[in-house]
Design an enzyme around this catalytic site. Structure first.
Site, PDB file in Angstrom:
ATOM      1  N   ASP B  49      52.750  22.167  42.162  1.00  0.00           N
ATOM      2  CA  ASP B  49      53.048  21.198  42.144  1.00  0.00           C
ATOM      3  C   ASP B  49      54.554  20.007  41.483  1.00  0.00           C
ATOM      4  O   ASP B  49      53.819  20.515  40.394  1.00  0.00           O
ATOM      5  CB  ASP B  49      52.711  18.834  43.062  1.00  0.00           C
ATOM      6  CG  ASP B  49      53.878  18.769  43.384  1.00  0.00           C
ATOM      7  OD1 ASP B  49      54.218  17.564  43.019  1.00  0.00           O
ATOM      8  OD2 ASP B  49      53.642  18.852  45.335  1.00  0.00           O
ATOM      9  N   ARG B  50      56.020  19.786  41.339  1.00  0.00           N
ATOM     10  CA  ARG B  50      56.626  19.543  40.870  1.00  0.00           C
ATOM     11  C   ARG B  50      56.545  18.124  40.191  1.00  0.00           C
ATOM     12  O   ARG B  50      55.981  17.610  39.269  1.00  0.00           O
ATOM     13  CB  ARG B  50      57.895  20.128  40.546  1.00  0.00           C
ATOM     14  CG  ARG B  50      58.652  21.509  40.131  1.00  0.00           C
ATOM     15  CD  ARG B  50      57.783  22.355  41.456  1.00  0.00           C
ATOM     16  NE  ARG B  50      58.021  22.447  42.875  1.00  0.00           N
ATOM     17  CZ  ARG B  50      57.390  23.128  43.755  1.00  0.00           C
ATOM     18  NH1 ARG B  50      56.683  23.679  43.503  1.00  0.00           N
ATOM     19  NH2 ARG B  50      57.618  22.712  44.853  1.00  0.00           N
ATOM     20  N   CYS B  84      66.572  22.857  43.879  1.00  0.00           N
ATOM     21  CA  CYS B  84      64.638  21.781  43.864  1.00  0.00           C
ATOM     22  C   CYS B  84      65.499  21.038  42.876  1.00  0.00           C
ATOM     23  O   CYS B  84      65.683  21.949  41.556  1.00  0.00           O
ATOM     24  CB  CYS B  84      64.015  22.847  43.949  1.00  0.00           C
ATOM     25  SG  CYS B  84      62.763  21.812  43.070  1.00  0.00           S
ATOM     26  N   ASN B  85      65.605  20.168  42.884  1.00  0.00           N
ATOM     27  CA  ASN B  85      66.519  18.522  41.700  1.00  0.00           C
ATOM     28  C   ASN B  85      65.206  19.044  40.681  1.00  0.00           C
ATOM     29  O   ASN B  85      65.568  19.231  39.601  1.00  0.00           O
ATOM     30  CB  ASN B  85      66.642  17.772  42.633  1.00  0.00           C
ATOM     31  CG  ASN B  85      67.929  17.806  42.893  1.00  0.00           C
ATOM     32  OD1 ASN B  85      69.486  17.444  42.314  1.00  0.00           O
ATOM     33  ND2 ASN B  85      68.712  18.036  44.292  1.00  0.00           N
ATOM     34  N   THR B  86      64.233  18.263  41.164  1.00  0.00           N
ATOM     35  CA  THR B  86      62.847  18.209  40.369  1.00  0.00           C
ATOM     36  C   THR B  86      62.976  19.415  39.346  1.00  0.00           C
ATOM     37  O   THR B  86      61.919  19.011  38.042  1.00  0.00           O
ATOM     38  CB  THR B  86      61.358  17.356  41.018  1.00  0.00           C
ATOM     39  OG1 THR B  86      61.710  16.801  42.017  1.00  0.00           O
ATOM     40  CG2 THR B  86      61.116  17.437  40.543  1.00  0.00           C
ATOM     41  N   ALA B  87      62.812  20.240  39.491  1.00  0.00           N
ATOM     42  CA  ALA B  87      62.621  21.888  38.943  1.00  0.00           C
ATOM     43  C   ALA B  87      63.988  22.178  37.389  1.00  0.00           C
ATOM     44  O   ALA B  87      63.527  22.116  36.569  1.00  0.00           O
ATOM     45  CB  ALA B  87      63.050  23.182  40.044  1.00  0.00           C
ATOM     46  N   THR B 127      63.195  12.088  43.640  1.00  0.00           N
ATOM     47  CA  THR B 127      62.108  12.020  42.678  1.00  0.00           C
ATOM     48  C   THR B 127      62.044  11.813  41.377  1.00  0.00           C
ATOM     49  O   THR B 127      62.720  11.183  41.169  1.00  0.00           O
ATOM     50  CB  THR B 127      61.700  13.449  42.867  1.00  0.00           C
ATOM     51  OG1 THR B 127      61.796  14.258  42.305  1.00  0.00           O
ATOM     52  CG2 THR B 127      60.860  14.428  44.177  1.00  0.00           C
ATOM     53  N   LYS B 167      58.299  19.180  54.488  1.00  0.00           N
ATOM     54  CA  LYS B 167      57.637  19.769  53.492  1.00  0.00           C
ATOM     55  C   LYS B 167      56.376  20.223  54.495  1.00  0.00           C
ATOM     56  O   LYS B 167      56.459  21.255  54.447  1.00  0.00           O
ATOM     57  CB  LYS B 167      57.237  19.483  51.923  1.00  0.00           C
ATOM     58  CG  LYS B 167      57.730  19.332  50.714  1.00  0.00           C
ATOM     59  CD  LYS B 167      57.209  18.902  49.351  1.00  0.00           C
ATOM     60  CE  LYS B 167      58.297  19.332  48.295  1.00  0.00           C
ATOM     61  NZ  LYS B 167      58.906  20.221  48.195  1.00  0.00           N
ATOM     62  N   CYS B 197      67.927  15.216  46.459  1.00  0.00           N
ATOM     63  CA  CYS B 197      66.365  15.948  46.736  1.00  0.00           C
ATOM     64  C   CYS B 197      66.587  17.081  47.877  1.00  0.00           C
ATOM     65  O   CYS B 197      67.258  16.340  48.451  1.00  0.00           O
ATOM     66  CB  CYS B 197      65.496  14.708  46.383  1.00  0.00           C
ATOM     67  SG  CYS B 197      63.576  15.679  47.327  1.00  0.00           S
TER      68      CYS B 197
END
Lengths: 239, 239
Positions: B49-50, B84-87, B127, B167, B197
């Site tokens: 999980d990021r 995926c922005n957080t990635a 996020t 999710k 996100c």
């Protein structure tokens, strides 16, 4: 030993491929990202037209499909699925160049229909290529189940233009034509339909067709088979 | 020289990945299967999980992401996107292990917003990992554009539970929470939103959110960038 990695030979067409990937997610009971089925998807649509090739009007799609199969094997796929019924005309050739077993879409569909029980005459919505390859008839004959398909006139005026409309992104227009093709089969005695061309559920969904409730969606059947393989491999890992 | 092959590092989450693939199809003007963008997609969600990793609560997702990047390069991807922005917190590390250039989701989003013109204060639905990595602030600051994001309270009660509901497949529930997170930004002066996100557009679509018309969908921006790269490479081949 490793858990399953599902390889999807897509591109035939791209929308049907995405529809399968969506259905794999829908069919998985998952509470978080990490519980979902791992998929590697070769969605490369630069493959000669399958229907035209089988009608003797174009080059074979086999070399391009075989390249995709090899790419999926190289990426580590443990099982392969092909969300295109017509492409299964070349099933044996594709299996011959794949180390990973290919799950047959007609087997998955007929098994899903049997699991739901109560089978009368089955109407097969399929391309001429799928019908002539007897993908569904062989499996249904073996179970003593009668099946019928559209007439040449219905193919020309309803099924084929409906299928290509979906491929062009005109999903409602395609769905309406495909629904009429299905109704023609019901008028001749079918009580169940198999959507044996993966453009059909995409079209039916777009118009929320009333035929969906009596239909076996070959793409959903394939999705369920993928989830089963993933869960089986995962269970095997934990033992 | 060959035409482009778009590699998608997916799985974060699987639904956002399928959403991107759907949008690549929607954004392509194609009359037949063969005109669509060729995509190879690594939709393998077994990645730590990021958000938790960035909060110091779990292992790094980088090794699993790097395996995906390598698989896409080995499959022949000429350009890579990550829905995926957080990635993108790990963008530099991922680019370092990829021969193919990675198209940055924040660059694609800010370019899409500028192309549409008329930018006031921009609300960023993201996020904490995306916000703290300053992915959007850097690009907007450079253009003299002010941006704001949700408060800690709003993150805890609206954004984060909304994101995880999507999710879990509870898209309407998630969409409603995420819409309230967006409305909080409008109440503080934002006139545009960036859905930074990729779970957010999935949630907004599920409830047909009225906020969609003033929102830049980072997944759609990425899809348009993919289509542009494909068309540019295709044009180059024909010259």
């Amino acid at each position: 030993m490793t858990a399953a990695l599902i390889g999807v030979l897509g591109g035939m067409g791209p929308a049907a491929t995405v529809d399968l990937m969506q259905k794999i997610i829908q069919e998985t009971a998952a509470g978080r990202d990490q519980d979902h089925v791992p998929v590697v998807c070769w969605n490369v649509p630069q493959i000669p037209d399958r229907q035209k090739s089988l009608a003797g009007e174009g080059e074979s799609p086999l070399p391009a499909m075989a390249r995709g199969i090899k790419a999926l094997n190289a990426a580590g796929a443990t099982h392969i699925v092909i969300p295109c019924n017509t492409a299964h005309h070349w099933f044996d050739d594709l299996q011959a160049c794949s180390e990973a077993p290919i799950i047959h879409i007609a087997s998955a569909s007929v098994e899903m229909m049997e699991a739901e029980g109560n089978v009368g005459i089955v109407g097969i919505l399929a391309t001429r290529g799928t019908w002539q390859a007897r993908l569904y008839q062989e499996r249904l004959d073996a179970r003593g189940i009668t099946c019928i398909t559209n007439s040449d006139d219905e193919m020309l005026s309803l099924f084929t233009p409906g299928c290509y409309a979906v491929k062009r992104g005109r999903r409602e227009e395609g769905g309406a034509l495909l629904e009429r093709a299905g109704e023609a089969l019901l008028a001749r005695g079918a009580t169940r339909l198999i959507l044996a061309c993966t453009e059909v559920p995409v079209g039916f969904d777009a118009i929320q067709s009333r035929l969906s409730t009596i239909s076996i969606d070959s793409n959903r059947a394939l999705a369920r088979a993928c989830v089963r393989e993933w869960q089986a491999s995962f269970g095997a890992l934990q033992r």
